[in-house]
Design an enzyme around this catalytic site. Structure first.
Site, PDB file in Angstrom:
ATOM      1  N   CYS A 113       0.988  -1.385   0.258  1.00 39.26           N
ATOM      2  CA  CYS A 113      -0.142   0.294   0.054  1.00 39.26           C
ATOM      3  C   CYS A 113       0.834   1.657  -0.355  1.00 39.26           C
ATOM      4  CB  CYS A 113      -1.093   0.055   1.295  1.00 39.26           C
ATOM      5  SG  CYS A 113      -1.660  -1.687   0.963  1.00 39.26           S
ATOM      6  N   HIS A 246      -3.821   7.455   2.728  1.00 43.67           N
ATOM      7  CA  HIS A 246      -3.511   6.258   2.314  1.00 43.67           C
ATOM      8  C   HIS A 246      -5.027   5.661   2.902  1.00 43.67           C
ATOM      9  CE1 HIS A 246      -4.005   2.075   1.132  1.00 43.67           C
ATOM     10  NE2 HIS A 246      -4.019   1.601   2.698  1.00 43.67           N
ATOM     11  N   ASN A 276     -10.221  -0.026   0.635  1.00 45.82           N
ATOM     12  CA  ASN A 276      -8.380   0.036  -0.073  1.00 45.82           C
ATOM     13  C   ASN A 276      -7.621  -0.568  -1.003  1.00 45.82           C
ATOM     14  OD1 ASN A 276      -5.761  -0.027   0.344  1.00 45.82           O
ATOM     15  ND2 ASN A 276      -5.861  -1.056   2.488  1.00 45.82           N
TER      16      ASN A 276
HETATM   17  O1  UT7 Z   1      -3.067  -0.405   4.095  1.00 51.42           O
HETATM   18  C1  UT7 Z   1      -3.115  -1.814   5.264  1.00 51.42           C
HETATM   19  C2  UT7 Z   1      -3.920  -2.548   5.443  1.00 51.42           C
HETATM   20  N1  UT7 Z   1      -5.159  -3.008   6.419  1.00 51.42           N
HETATM   21  C3  UT7 Z   1      -5.287  -2.091   7.421  1.00 51.42           C
HETATM   22  O2  UT7 Z   1      -5.043  -1.062   6.928  1.00 51.42           O
HETATM   23  C4  UT7 Z   1      -6.397  -2.915   8.380  1.00 51.42           C
HETATM   24  C5  UT7 Z   1      -5.904  -2.229   9.860  1.00 51.42           C
HETATM   25  N2  UT7 Z   1      -7.177  -2.404  10.409  1.00 51.42           N
HETATM   26  C6  UT7 Z   1      -8.629  -1.927  10.108  1.00 51.42           C
HETATM   27  O3  UT7 Z   1      -8.799  -1.434   9.598  1.00 51.42           O
HETATM   28  C7  UT7 Z   1      -9.554  -2.818  12.037  1.00 51.42           C
HETATM   29  O4  UT7 Z   1      -8.623  -3.357  12.254  1.00 51.42           O
HETATM   30  C8  UT7 Z   1     -10.510  -3.846  10.848  1.00 51.42           C
HETATM   31  C9  UT7 Z   1     -11.650  -3.085  10.045  1.00 51.42           C
HETATM   32  C10 UT7 Z   1     -10.156  -4.982  10.077  1.00 51.42           C
HETATM   33  C11 UT7 Z   1     -11.080  -4.740  12.421  1.00 51.42           C
HETATM   34  O5  UT7 Z   1     -11.865  -3.158  12.196  1.00 51.42           O
HETATM   35  P1  UT7 Z   1     -11.066  -3.494  14.966  1.00 51.42           P
HETATM   36  O6  UT7 Z   1     -12.460  -2.653  15.468  1.00 51.42           O
HETATM   37  O7  UT7 Z   1      -9.798  -3.916  15.005  1.00 51.42           O
HETATM   38  O8  UT7 Z   1     -11.734  -5.015  14.976  1.00 51.42           O
HETATM   39  P2  UT7 Z   1     -11.993  -5.752  15.801  1.00 51.42           P
HETATM   40  O9  UT7 Z   1     -10.766  -7.171  14.783  1.00 51.42           O
HETATM   41  O10 UT7 Z   1     -11.047  -5.682  17.097  1.00 51.42           O
HETATM   42  O11 UT7 Z   1     -12.767  -7.122  15.587  1.00 51.42           O
HETATM   43  C12 UT7 Z   1     -14.065  -6.585  17.091  1.00 51.42           C
HETATM   44  C13 UT7 Z   1     -14.850  -7.778  15.932  1.00 51.42           C
HETATM   45  C14 UT7 Z   1     -14.688  -9.281  16.288  1.00 51.42           C
HETATM   46  O12 UT7 Z   1     -15.549 -10.025  16.821  1.00 51.42           O
HETATM   47  P3  UT7 Z   1     -15.743 -10.357  18.734  1.00 51.42           P
HETATM   48  O13 UT7 Z   1     -14.173 -11.062  18.774  1.00 51.42           O
HETATM   49  O14 UT7 Z   1     -15.308  -9.311  18.926  1.00 51.42           O
HETATM   50  O15 UT7 Z   1     -16.209 -11.307  18.864  1.00 51.42           O
HETATM   51  C15 UT7 Z   1     -14.412  -9.861  14.192  1.00 51.42           C
HETATM   52  O16 UT7 Z   1     -14.136 -10.943  14.976  1.00 51.42           O
HETATM   53  O17 UT7 Z   1     -15.408  -7.280  14.753  1.00 51.42           O
HETATM   54  C16 UT7 Z   1     -15.732  -9.183  14.429  1.00 51.42           C
HETATM   55  N3  UT7 Z   1     -15.243  -8.930  13.185  1.00 51.42           N
HETATM   56  C17 UT7 Z   1     -16.541  -8.570  11.700  1.00 51.42           C
HETATM   57  N4  UT7 Z   1     -17.579  -8.770  12.314  1.00 51.42           N
HETATM   58  C18 UT7 Z   1     -18.588  -8.449  11.055  1.00 51.42           C
HETATM   59  C19 UT7 Z   1     -13.955  -8.445  12.174  1.00 51.42           C
HETATM   60  N5  UT7 Z   1     -14.772  -8.995  10.498  1.00 51.42           N
HETATM   61  C20 UT7 Z   1     -15.907  -8.782  10.471  1.00 51.42           C
HETATM   62  C21 UT7 Z   1     -17.279  -8.611   9.653  1.00 51.42           C
HETATM   63  N6  UT7 Z   1     -17.973  -7.955   9.913  1.00 51.42           N
HETATM   64  N7  UT7 Z   1     -16.336  -8.207   7.988  1.00 51.42           N
END
Ligand code: UT7
Length: 319
Positions: A113, A246, A276
């Site tokens: 990225c 980004h 993204n």
């Molecule tokens: O260019 C760089 C590339 N990558 C990025 O920039 C990604 C950076 N990270 C992020 O954008 C965020 O961490 C995410 C959007 C990927 C996730 O958001 P978060 O607030 O960090 O959520 P989390 O990973 O802490 O997950 C919270 C909950 C989990 O459930 P439990 O364990 O609390 O029950 C996940 O399993 O959300 C769940 N979850 C989802 N729920 C619905 C994860 N993905 C999804 C989904 N839909 N697609």
């Protein structure tokens, strides 16, 4: 010594649009979660018969048109991508052939990225030293092909697209400075670990991401590298007209802006429309804001990105 001045921008998004509602039928997710956690409403997906070079060509032609530059005048082509059309030749060479340029230096840059920021900085070094007069710098990715469409952790985040700029040597600024970094110690946090062996793929070619860790690192690294760019130029954040970040996640963008005490009115945000798009995301956002008239000649722009590696960087430029 001369500066690199931006004389044209272009971008392209493939026609097919994937909505959050459509994702609900693929994985256990919901529209509200996606919008609240990422700010993404739609992403564009390349058609089966489209490759990265096809996307790159569209953005490149638009940037060349705006620059009123014939492709024969380009003496450097750098293409940032993680999804090249072939193992070799580079997609930059494929693009060169498609555009009808013969003899310019052409190569790909792989910094995921952050690829466009890396490519822009490399082009700037060639121009500053007088080796190159005009450069075409492209970020293009079909990241959807590296996504496991049953993995909700990643499939809601990414889309396909391309963006490009034409740079020209000039006595007036131009790119003021660029700041690139990487730390391979974080290689497992965001990776597609497969390798090519004996004509086939060995290992998993889908994107794996520890989202939370990436998020925390991204906010820290981006605000630090932006500070680094400001200090190098003895500038205060208030001097910046536009931050072009980004486009990975609206929460990373707002958290970075908050850390920098930068009002969101000065931040270009396009992530909700295309998710993204990896190396395409910064030049896409740049082109949108140039074409809709927000970014004006003389404005001071700060471009930044973070990606797998980790890699990260910023470019400060006068438009
Ligand atoms: O260019 C760089 C590339 N990558 C990025 O920039 C990604 C950076 N990270 C992020 O954008 C965020 O961490 C995410 C959007 C990927 C996730 O958001 P978060 O607030 O960090 O959520 P989390 O990973 O802490 O997950 C919270 C909950 C989990 O459930 P439990 O364990 O609390 O029950 C996940 O399993 O959300 C769940 N979850 C989802 N729920 C619905 C994860 N993905 C999804 C989904 N839909 N697609």
């Amino acid at each position: 010594m001369s500066y690199s001045r931006l004389i044209g921008t272009g971008s392209y998004l493939p026609k097919r649009v994937l909505t959050n509602a459509a994702l609900e039928s693929l994985v256990d997710t919901n529209e509200q979660w996606i919008i609240e956690r990422t700010g993404i409403r739609t992403r564009h997906l390349a058609a089966e018969d489209q490759d990265t070079c096809d996307l790159a060509e569209q953005a490149a032609r638009r940037a060349l048109d705006m620059a009123q530059c014939d492709v024969s005048e380009i003496d450097l082509i750098i293409l940032a991508t993680t999804t090249p059309d072939r193992i070799f030749p580079s997609t930059a060479c494929l693009l060169q052939a498609r555009l009808g340029n013969h003899g310019a230096m052409a190569f790909d840059v792989q910094a995921v990225c952050s690829g466009f920021i890396y490519a822009l900085s490399i082009a700037d070094q060639f121009i500053k030293t007088g080796t190159v007069q005009r450069a075409l710098v492209v970020g293009a990715d079909i990241f959807s092909r590296l996504i496991n469409w049953s993995d909700r952790n990643t499939c809601v985040l990414f889309g396909d697209g391309s963006g490009a700029v034409v740079l020209e040597a000039s006595r007036t600024p131009g790119i003021l400075s660029s700041h690139l970094h990487a730390d391979g110690a974080y290689k497992e946090l965001l990776t597609a670990p497969a390798k090519v062996v004996q004509g086939g793929l060995n290992g998993d070619a889908f994107t794996k991401m520890q989202g939370n860790e990436v998020f925390k690192f991204a906010v820290k690294a981006l605000s630090k590298v932006v500070d680094e760019a400001l200090i190098a130029n003895q500038l205060d954040m208030s001097a910046i007209d536009w931050l072009v970040p980004h486009q990975a996640n609206i929460r990373i963008i707002t958290a970075t802006a908050k850390k920098l005490k930068l009002p969101m009115e000065k931040v270009v945000v396009t992530v909700s429309e295309h998710g993204n798009t990896s190396a395409a995301s910064v030049p896409l956002a740049l082109d949108v804001a140039v074409r809709d008239g927000r970014i004006q000649r003389g404005d001071l722009l700060l471009l930044e990105a973070v990606g797998g590696g980790f890699t990260w960087g910023a470019v400060l430029l006068k438009y």
